[in-house]
Design a protein around this motif. Structure first.
Motif, PDB file in Angstrom:
ATOM      1  N   GLN A 168     -57.978  -0.093 -27.188  1.00  0.00           N
ATOM      2  CA  GLN A 168     -58.964   0.140 -26.136  1.00  0.00           C
ATOM      3  C   GLN A 168     -59.800  -1.109 -25.866  1.00  0.00           C
ATOM      4  O   GLN A 168     -60.018  -1.497 -24.708  1.00  0.00           O
ATOM      5  CB  GLN A 168     -59.867   1.315 -26.519  1.00  0.00           C
ATOM      6  N   VAL A 169     -60.292  -1.732 -26.935  1.00  0.00           N
ATOM      7  CA  VAL A 169     -61.137  -2.921 -26.789  1.00  0.00           C
ATOM      8  C   VAL A 169     -60.346  -4.061 -26.151  1.00  0.00           C
ATOM      9  O   VAL A 169     -60.834  -4.758 -25.244  1.00  0.00           O
ATOM     10  CB  VAL A 169     -61.704  -3.346 -28.160  1.00  0.00           C
ATOM     11  N   TYR A 170     -59.128  -4.258 -26.624  1.00  0.00           N
ATOM     12  CA  TYR A 170     -58.273  -5.316 -26.080  1.00  0.00           C
ATOM     13  C   TYR A 170     -58.040  -5.127 -24.586  1.00  0.00           C
ATOM     14  O   TYR A 170     -58.231  -6.052 -23.789  1.00  0.00           O
ATOM     15  CB  TYR A 170     -56.939  -5.325 -26.822  1.00  0.00           C
ATOM     16  N   ALA A 171     -57.627  -3.928 -24.211  1.00  0.00           N
ATOM     17  CA  ALA A 171     -57.320  -3.670 -22.808  1.00  0.00           C
ATOM     18  C   ALA A 171     -58.556  -3.867 -21.928  1.00  0.00           C
ATOM     19  O   ALA A 171     -58.479  -4.480 -20.853  1.00  0.00           O
ATOM     20  CB  ALA A 171     -56.764  -2.257 -22.644  1.00  0.00           C
ATOM     21  N   GLN A 172     -59.700  -3.385 -22.382  1.00  0.00           N
ATOM     22  CA  GLN A 172     -60.924  -3.528 -21.593  1.00  0.00           C
ATOM     23  C   GLN A 172     -61.312  -4.990 -21.444  1.00  0.00           C
ATOM     24  O   GLN A 172     -61.623  -5.454 -20.337  1.00  0.00           O
ATOM     25  CB  GLN A 172     -62.065  -2.766 -22.254  1.00  0.00           C
ATOM     26  N   ASP A 173     -61.277  -5.728 -22.555  1.00  0.00           N
ATOM     27  CA  ASP A 173     -61.670  -7.150 -22.505  1.00  0.00           C
ATOM     28  C   ASP A 173     -60.742  -7.962 -21.614  1.00  0.00           C
ATOM     29  O   ASP A 173     -61.197  -8.780 -20.796  1.00  0.00           O
ATOM     30  CB  ASP A 173     -61.677  -7.739 -23.914  1.00  0.00           C
ATOM     31  N   MET A 174     -59.439  -7.752 -21.759  1.00  0.00           N
ATOM     32  CA  MET A 174     -58.486  -8.548 -20.992  1.00  0.00           C
ATOM     33  C   MET A 174     -58.536  -8.198 -19.508  1.00  0.00           C
ATOM     34  O   MET A 174     -58.441  -9.082 -18.647  1.00  0.00           O
ATOM     35  CB  MET A 174     -57.081  -8.360 -21.540  1.00  0.00           C
ATOM     36  N   LYS A 175     -58.707  -6.929 -19.204  1.00  0.00           N
ATOM     37  CA  LYS A 175     -58.781  -6.535 -17.798  1.00  0.00           C
ATOM     38  C   LYS A 175     -60.023  -7.124 -17.126  1.00  0.00           C
ATOM     39  O   LYS A 175     -59.983  -7.518 -15.957  1.00  0.00           O
ATOM     40  CB  LYS A 175     -58.757  -5.030 -17.671  1.00  0.00           C
ATOM     41  N   GLU A 176     -61.116  -7.198 -17.861  1.00  0.00           N
ATOM     42  CA  GLU A 176     -62.318  -7.829 -17.306  1.00  0.00           C
ATOM     43  C   GLU A 176     -62.098  -9.313 -17.038  1.00  0.00           C
ATOM     44  O   GLU A 176     -62.498  -9.840 -15.995  1.00  0.00           O
ATOM     45  CB  GLU A 176     -63.488  -7.631 -18.271  1.00  0.00           C
ATOM     46  N   LEU A 177     -61.428  -9.986 -17.976  1.00  0.00           N
ATOM     47  CA  LEU A 177     -61.144 -11.407 -17.789  1.00  0.00           C
ATOM     48  C   LEU A 177     -60.170 -11.626 -16.632  1.00  0.00           C
ATOM     49  O   LEU A 177     -60.346 -12.540 -15.823  1.00  0.00           O
ATOM     50  CB  LEU A 177     -60.578 -12.014 -19.076  1.00  0.00           C
ATOM     51  N   LEU A 178     -59.150 -10.807 -16.551  1.00  0.00           N
ATOM     52  CA  LEU A 178     -58.174 -10.945 -15.478  1.00  0.00           C
ATOM     53  C   LEU A 178     -58.792 -10.672 -14.113  1.00  0.00           C
ATOM     54  O   LEU A 178     -58.447 -11.332 -13.117  1.00  0.00           O
ATOM     55  CB  LEU A 178     -56.994  -9.998 -15.724  1.00  0.00           C
ATOM     56  N   ALA A 179     -59.719  -9.727 -14.057  1.00  0.00           N
ATOM     57  CA  ALA A 179     -60.373  -9.414 -12.792  1.00  0.00           C
ATOM     58  C   ALA A 179     -61.218 -10.585 -12.288  1.00  0.00           C
ATOM     59  O   ALA A 179     -61.486 -10.690 -11.086  1.00  0.00           O
ATOM     60  CB  ALA A 179     -61.238  -8.172 -12.959  1.00  0.00           C
ATOM     61  N   GLY A 180     -61.647 -11.451 -13.211  1.00  0.00           N
ATOM     62  CA  GLY A 180     -62.475 -12.569 -12.828  1.00  0.00           C
ATOM     63  C   GLY A 180     -61.721 -13.810 -12.393  1.00  0.00           C
ATOM     64  O   GLY A 180     -62.323 -14.814 -12.027  1.00  0.00           O
ATOM     65  N   LEU A 181     -60.391 -13.759 -12.433  1.00  0.00           N
ATOM     66  CA  LEU A 181     -59.605 -14.938 -12.055  1.00  0.00           C
ATOM     67  C   LEU A 181     -59.655 -15.183 -10.544  1.00  0.00           C
ATOM     68  O   LEU A 181     -59.726 -14.230  -9.756  1.00  0.00           O
ATOM     69  CB  LEU A 181     -58.157 -14.748 -12.506  1.00  0.00           C
TER      70      LEU A 181
END
Length: 285
Positions: free
Chosen positions: A272-285
């Motif tokens: 859960q933590v991994y998916a949330q963190d990575m999706k937030e980073l990807l959304a900021g690209l």
């Protein structure tokens, strides 16, 4: 870019439990650990390297392999790869892993790379690996399963540059690179974008974890000793915001595979933590 998980980091989950938890977290792909549980570890608590309940035993029958395929497909997930721990030169074991990957519908396996500990000359190890990769290339074409060389500390492929030297004479459709920035903090650091640009078509997959360095005791001469250790993905030296930007800059649109050895979170929370963190980073690209 999409998210996956290497099941080495979820040792207490069965294949079915892992697939369900990954689906709930929004993870789309699974990399199956391919390693038997040692006989003496059968009663031990689950662990990354020994009693891992989410591993494929290399002695598995086709019917037993189907359990893993069904666990993924039953939750709408893709079996991306089979991840063995192969000895360089072991073409028999490599072929067996490729057959398993083919049965699962996976498109890649990790292949063997010589370790490096100063006891044998790098140039000899290099030639041995090149001979092995010729065999890997032939098998990859036969089974339509790509062989991946991982950037890994304490091997002859710790950096993108040295890994590229190994794979550059081979067909990138058959032999590729599993790029692991976390490993490269232990050994092999290069500017990430530089390495990704160099790898070009050989860049096949990315592992996501993180690493730190800490001071240890001082030597008799007063100089400080340091050691590396695993950190959570968001807490170590690798700047994943920058790495993702670099991956986007070279046009990478493949999977980002979770391989967090920090032990900070339980398996389900980790996903859960991994998916949330990575999706937030990807959304900021």
């Amino acid at each position: 870019m999409k998210l996956s998980v290497f099941t080495v980091v979820t040792p207490d989950l069965t294949p079915e439990e892992l697939a369900q938890a990954a689906k709930e977290a929004g993870i789309e792909g699974i990399e199956w650990r391919y390693k038997e549980i040692p006989a003496e570890a059968q009663e031990e608590p689950p662990s990354f390297w020994r009693r891992n309940l989410c591993s494929i035993d290399p002695r598995s029958t086709e019917e037993e392999l189907d359990r893993f395929a069904k666990a993924a497909s039953g939750h709408g997930l893709r079996s991306l790869s089979v991840m063995p721990y192969l000895t360089p030169g072991d073409l028999e074991g490599t072929e067996k892993a490729m057959k398993a990957a083919k049965r699962l519908g996976a498109s890649a396996i990790r292949v063997g790379v010589p370790g490096y500990d100063r006891t044998k000359n790098y140039n000899e190890l290099y030639e041995e690996e090149i001979a092995y990769l010729h065999g890997v290339e032939e098998l990859a074409r036969r089974y339509k399963v790509k062989g991946l060389v991982e950037t890994h500390h304490r091997t002859i492929a710790p950096s993108a540059g040295l890994t590229h030297r190994l794979v550059s004479r081979f067909d990138p459709a058959a032999v590729g690179v599993l790029y692991d920035p976390g490993n490269m903090i232990h050994e092999g650091y290069e500017n990430f974008r530089l390495g990704l640009e160099l790898l070009g078509p050989y860049l096949a997959h990315v592992h996501v974890k993180n690493t730190g360095w800490k001071p240890e005791s001082r030597r008799e001469n007063g100089k400080r000793e340091w050691s590396s250790y695993w950190e959570p993905v968001s807490g170590g030296i690798v700047d994943w915001k920058q790495v993702l930007a670099d991956l986007a800059a070279v046009g990478y649109d493949g999977y980002l595979g979770l391989e967090d050895f920090s032990g900070t979170f339980g398996s389900r929370e980790l996903l859960q933590v991994y998916a949330q963190d990575m999706k937030e980073l990807l959304a900021g690209l």
